[in-house]
Design an enzyme around this catalytic site. Sequence first.
Site, short mmCIF file in Angstrom:
data_model
loop_
_atom_site.label_atom_id
_atom_site.label_comp_id
_atom_site.label_asym_id
_atom_site.label_seq_id
_atom_site.Cartn_x
_atom_site.Cartn_y
_atom_site.Cartn_z
N ASP A 1 0.85 -1.20 0.00
CA ASP A 1 0.00 0.00 0.00
C ASP A 1 0.88 1.24 0.00
OD1 ASP A 1 -2.32 1.80 0.71
OD2 ASP A 1 -3.30 -0.13 1.00
N HIS B 1 -3.69 5.82 3.51
CA HIS B 1 -4.38 4.62 3.05
C HIS B 1 -3.75 3.35 3.61
CE1 HIS B 1 -5.93 1.71 0.00
NE2 HIS B 1 -6.97 2.53 -0.07
N SER C 1 -11.38 -0.93 -0.26
CA SER C 1 -10.05 -0.90 0.37
C SER C 1 -10.14 -1.27 1.84
CB SER C 1 -9.44 0.50 0.26
OG SER C 1 -8.86 0.71 -0.99
#
Length: 791
Positions: free
Chosen positions: A163, A236, A573
Amino acid sequence: MALPPSMLQTICFLYAALLLLSSSSADPIRQQYVVYMGSSSSSANGGEFAPESAYLQMLSSVTESDDGGEMGLVRRYQHAFRGFSAMLTEDQASALSGQEGVISVFPDPILKLHTTRSWDFLESMSGLSNLMSSSNSSSSSTSGHHIYGVPSPRRDVIIGVIDTGIWPESPSFIDEGIGEIPSRWKGICMEGSDFRKSNCNRKLIGARYYGTERTYNDNKTHSSKPKGSPRDTVGHGTHTASIAAGSPVANASYYGLARGTAKGGAPSARIAVYKACSEDGCSGSTLLKAIDDAIADGVDFISISIGMSSTFQADFLEDPIAIGAFHAQEKGVTVVCSAGNEGPQLNTVVNSAPWIFTAAASNIDRDFQSTLVLGDGRTFNGSTINFSNLRRSRTYPLVFGAGAASNFTPISESSNCYPGSLDRNKVAGKIVVCVASDFSISRRIRKMVVEDARGRGMILVNPEDTGVPFDSGTFPFIEVGGRYGTSILKYMNSTKNPKGTILAAVDVPGYRPAPSVAYFSSRGPGPLTENILKPDVMAPGVSILAAFPPKNVTGTVPAGEKPSWYALKSGTSMACPHVTGAAAFVKSVHPKWSPSMIKSALMTTGKPVMNNSRQSASPHEAGAGEINPIKALNPGLVFHTTTLDYLRFLCYYGLSNKDIKSLSPRTNFTCPSNSTNNDRLMSNLNYPSISIAVLSRRRIGRAATATQTITRTATNVGHVNSTYIATVHAPSGLRVEVLPRKLVFTERVGRLTFRVVFNGTKAPRGYNYGSLTWRDGRRHLVRLVFAVNVE
């Protein structure tokens, strides 16, 4: 005679343009390509890694002799699979694709990110809390003690998260109560400009990031200094990592919202991060390198909340995630991926290879709502996450976007609050009402348009009830449905001086229906093949509280508050690491189970759910249903899919026997006869769901031809002596017969095959959905969902 200056300038411009054109034609455009060459242990290379010089020789064979200064390897893949990436012209890439040992050559794609209470919610559905607590207790035993009839979880499962990196100081990554790092771990903790080895610990055991490494034709490697570090500046990666395996943190919240204990699905698991992405996306070649490294480092799971656009989905052998995931499962590593955020449209699911565990997103039983107070005293609640400082005691003028249009702007644009569509003089100090009839403009863009025009707040009227709160920070924002929107507009038209105010958001517990399919979650069937049902399962992905870098960005931090260590985010996600955490939890109890067995356990114990239209969700929306981790610990039966099964699937899909041999070290593998491009055989992959792309309903006279037989082999992982009886739930008109209807397992018989015969003669055209359930009369319900397209 002298030329006029203007003519002279024109001639010079044209001459320069001709030079540019001739230069560009003489120097073809180069871009990065990935050259994929199959398994690192395939017979094509004698079972050994290809040396760097071999790749350079390949490059030399397709380049000019004077290209040496510019041509070079950008990345090499050498652990689980072979290949490299390099800067090439289109002609050079084409020439390489025909060379011996090369399976595919494709442009380096840019993939996109698929952007607490969620685990409490799953626990409340399955009675998971006691076992989860035990898995994180420093005194829990790992030798023989049983809870709920299953062994206590092990504490050395390793989850690799590919990520945007990680914020290591987050409380979610403390290592209190966690034992020594597993001896099998071979990874590293890379240092960077703002990241030290001391940032890793017994929880965060590894961290890598990727610069650009090039090897030129002088056979010397020249590594450009990597920029940055494993540190996450986007958020994220931190968010997803803490969902999967974050340590329990009491009293966590997002500025008071969603207050409670934040924890991951496998809180005692270890985390290794691979920073392969930025806010702009992820290079496919870098993703492949990260997967290759993660496998070599010794992870058990790889969580990837990333994917291609469904519009430009690549074939299995040109998709970096599909390639990497194939070799990962070959090594016993489970790869979990997000399904994408392009719902509710059909055929938008991504990461749909059968060896990938694909996660759709659901909501949980909690919402966040704000209150709109009109000048006449009426109130309307709407979904939002905001930290408005407006009060009931003071109201502000309301204006419809169409009535605040800038000069020469169509009403259709100003009513939607398009960029540049609003007149500041008509908006300043007012709350603007915008409609969402054009979904190409995001809520964030609309909010920025109103904010830039100095609006005091925004009311978004959205006819589609998405059920996904938008985080507007400190800007007063509320989203209401079409019915409330009509009432608001009627009020505005009924008075010369319409007013209102927007209050700060609050938690709304007990929200229903929950779980239900998230509006944005990508739907099946898969664009590459409809003979594998995707997505696989569903997990929480709406307004999930998890760790986040503490950012002090203007307009996001409420007055008097410090930047939050946690944030609420939505997307598949967020669903992906929920599935990863649940799978890791199952692995911790059943360490010898293969990736396909873990997937099967979570799929066949999934819970049927509703969709966002409050109807029963189809398998193309929710897969096998909402994950139930506690039931997955004891599924009764599993459907084990081997690498050999996947190779046969690729034969049926249409790959050549030569390419398939290079994919795997099975030197004696040969595609079955008459198997190429065989849709019917693809459906026979031993998968824990069933999908038939085309089932004919035609008749020849009175004889029906609309039948297809599907086979599955079940492996008993429950009681040794067990008898399972099949029941079928099918739509009217679709005949489904199970042969045999009874499976009897004994100490000597642990695997049994059965057939499912589908007859669509009287079935309605289009997809027919249903399920087949095996019951043992005790506690096991093994449910296989099916999707059958009747034409």
